[in-house]
Design an enzyme around this catalytic site. Structure first.
Site, short mmCIF file in Angstrom:
data_model
loop_
_atom_site.label_atom_id
_atom_site.label_comp_id
_atom_site.label_asym_id
_atom_site.label_seq_id
_atom_site.Cartn_x
_atom_site.Cartn_y
_atom_site.Cartn_z
CE LYS A 167 5.86 2.32 0.86
NZ LYS A 167 4.66 2.92 0.19
NE ARG A 203 2.71 2.24 6.86
CZ ARG A 203 3.03 1.55 5.77
NH1 ARG A 203 4.13 0.86 5.71
NH2 ARG A 203 2.23 1.58 4.73
NE ARG A 220 -0.15 -2.72 -5.10
CZ ARG A 220 0.34 -2.09 -4.03
NH1 ARG A 220 1.63 -1.79 -3.97
NH2 ARG A 220 -0.47 -1.77 -3.06
NE ARG A 235 -1.05 -4.54 -0.61
CZ ARG A 235 -0.16 -3.60 -0.29
NH1 ARG A 235 1.04 -3.60 -0.87
NH2 ARG A 235 -0.45 -2.67 0.58
NE ARG A 271 -2.99 0.95 1.61
CZ ARG A 271 -2.85 0.44 0.38
NH1 ARG A 271 -3.92 0.13 -0.34
NH2 ARG A 271 -1.65 0.25 -0.12
P1 AP5 Z 1 4.36 -0.15 -5.66
O1 AP5 Z 1 5.81 0.00 -5.89
O2 AP5 Z 1 3.84 -1.54 -5.42
O3 AP5 Z 1 3.89 0.83 -4.48
P2 AP5 Z 1 4.32 0.89 -2.95
O4 AP5 Z 1 4.93 2.23 -2.67
O5 AP5 Z 1 5.11 -0.30 -2.54
O6 AP5 Z 1 2.86 0.92 -2.30
P3 AP5 Z 1 2.16 -0.01 -1.19
O7 AP5 Z 1 0.71 0.06 -1.47
O8 AP5 Z 1 2.77 -1.35 -1.12
O9 AP5 Z 1 2.51 0.82 0.09
P4 AP5 Z 1 1.81 0.81 1.46
O10 AP5 Z 1 2.74 1.63 2.25
O11 AP5 Z 1 0.40 1.27 1.40
O12 AP5 Z 1 1.70 -0.74 1.83
P5 AP5 Z 1 2.56 -1.70 2.76
O13 AP5 Z 1 2.57 -3.03 2.12
O14 AP5 Z 1 3.85 -1.07 3.12
O15 AP5 Z 1 3.59 0.52 -6.89
C1 AP5 Z 1 2.16 0.54 -6.95
C2 AP5 Z 1 1.69 0.30 -8.40
O16 AP5 Z 1 2.11 1.38 -9.24
C3 AP5 Z 1 2.27 -0.97 -9.05
O17 AP5 Z 1 1.28 -1.57 -9.84
C4 AP5 Z 1 3.42 -0.46 -9.91
O18 AP5 Z 1 3.60 -1.28 -11.06
C5 AP5 Z 1 2.96 0.95 -10.31
N1 AP5 Z 1 4.06 1.91 -10.37
C6 AP5 Z 1 5.14 2.00 -9.54
N2 AP5 Z 1 5.95 3.03 -9.90
C7 AP5 Z 1 5.34 3.61 -10.98
C8 AP5 Z 1 5.68 4.73 -11.81
N3 AP5 Z 1 6.81 5.47 -11.59
N4 AP5 Z 1 4.84 5.05 -12.82
C9 AP5 Z 1 3.71 4.32 -13.05
N5 AP5 Z 1 3.34 3.24 -12.31
C10 AP5 Z 1 4.15 2.89 -11.28
O19 AP5 Z 1 1.70 -1.76 4.09
C11 AP5 Z 1 0.41 -2.34 4.11
C12 AP5 Z 1 -0.21 -2.20 5.50
O20 AP5 Z 1 0.58 -2.92 6.47
C13 AP5 Z 1 -0.29 -0.79 6.06
O21 AP5 Z 1 -1.44 -0.12 5.59
C14 AP5 Z 1 -0.31 -1.06 7.57
O22 AP5 Z 1 -1.59 -1.44 7.99
C15 AP5 Z 1 0.62 -2.24 7.72
N6 AP5 Z 1 2.02 -1.85 8.00
C16 AP5 Z 1 3.09 -2.01 7.16
N7 AP5 Z 1 4.21 -1.52 7.71
C17 AP5 Z 1 3.85 -1.01 8.91
C18 AP5 Z 1 4.56 -0.34 9.95
N8 AP5 Z 1 5.87 -0.07 9.84
N9 AP5 Z 1 3.87 0.05 11.05
C19 AP5 Z 1 2.55 -0.20 11.17
N10 AP5 Z 1 1.83 -0.83 10.23
C20 AP5 Z 1 2.46 -1.23 9.10
ZN ZN Z 2 4.76 -1.94 -1.22
#
Ligand code: AP5
Ligand code: ZN
Length: 217
Positions: A13, A89, A128, A161, A172
């Protein structure tokens, strides 16, 4: 263009959203990034959110909906549209988003789900690296920085992170399957859902997204 981009932790994402933002001139609202900014600022919300994020749970719907509403109403960059990364979410968040948009006589154009098997996500998450000030994301193996541990543009240090470890990832993922997979069902019923194979290379994922949104200039 109004887009929701969903997918499990590490699906891509945060990798794809900035490209969508640049191409379609929309704002990129990443709720995880917003929460981490609160953590760094040491606000009461940040202190509360850090515990929840490090346990792999979800911050309350009320707080998250309020955050998104604020941005959509007040952020000038969102006037052409938006890409939501990490929101909604839960089904209640999705319902509140629809209600918010309906109030302004608007609606979502696309909800795209990045689809990938859980066991491919462990290596993505544990490898990452992030440049905090810009949000640029690297991967130790799949997308290494030019100088190990340093941002390509500024040369500043890259960080990991605190929730990017195998134990928290397991939690997660469980939260995603229980609370967020139903959101995909919600959008399927509305007829705006598309799925993309997120196990492809980043560029192939990008091409699939262009095919959905339209490769206009
Ligand atoms: P990356 O693109 O960074 O992955 P991502 O999908 O953004 O994953 P996140 O871990 O950020 O998602 P998340 O939903 O767990 O966390 P969030 O910050 O939203 O890619 C990951 C890695 O892979 C990178 O190193 C990249 O280089 C590599 N990569 C990417 N694409 C690739 C490919 N095609 N091939 C190979 N490698 C690749 O949320 C964090 C926390 O916040 C949650 O757990 C929750 O507690 C809270 N939170 C956030 N939003 C809400 C909400 N709406 N409601 C309630 N709690 C919330
Ligand atoms: Zn992310």
């Amino acid at each position: 263009l109004r887009i929701v981009l969903m997918g499990p932790p590490g699906a891509g994402k945060g990798t794809q959203s900035p490209k969508i933002k640049d191409k379609y001139c929309v704002c990129h609202l990443a709720t995880g990034d917003m929460l981490r900014a609160q953590v760094r600022a040491g606000t009461p919300l940040g202190l509360q959110a850090k515990k929840i994020m490090d346990s792999g749970g979800l911050v309350s719907d009320e707080i998250m909906v309020g955050m998104i509403q604020d941005e959509l109403r007040n952020n000038e960059e969102c006037k052409n549209g938006f890409i939501l990364d990490g929101f909604p979410r839960t089904v209640p968040q999705a319902e509140k988003l629809d209600a918010m948009l309906a109030d302004d006589k608007k609606k979502l154009d696309h909800a795209v789900e990045l689809i990938i098997d859980d066991n491919l996500l462990v290596s993505r998450i544990t490898g990452r690296l992030i440049h905090r000030p810009s949000g640029r994301t690297y991967h130790r193996i799949f997308d290494p920085p030019k100088v190990p541990g340093k941002d390509d543009v500024t040369g500043e240090p890259l960080i990991q992170r605190s929730d990017d470890n195998p134990e928290t990832l397991r939690k997660r993922l469980a939260t995603y399957h229980k609370q967020t997979v139903p959101v995909a069902e919600y959008y399927k019923k509305k007829g705006i859902w598309s799925g993309v194979d997120a196990a492809q290379s980043p560029n192939a994922v990008w091409q699939s997204l262009l095919a959905i949104f339209g490769d206009r200039d």
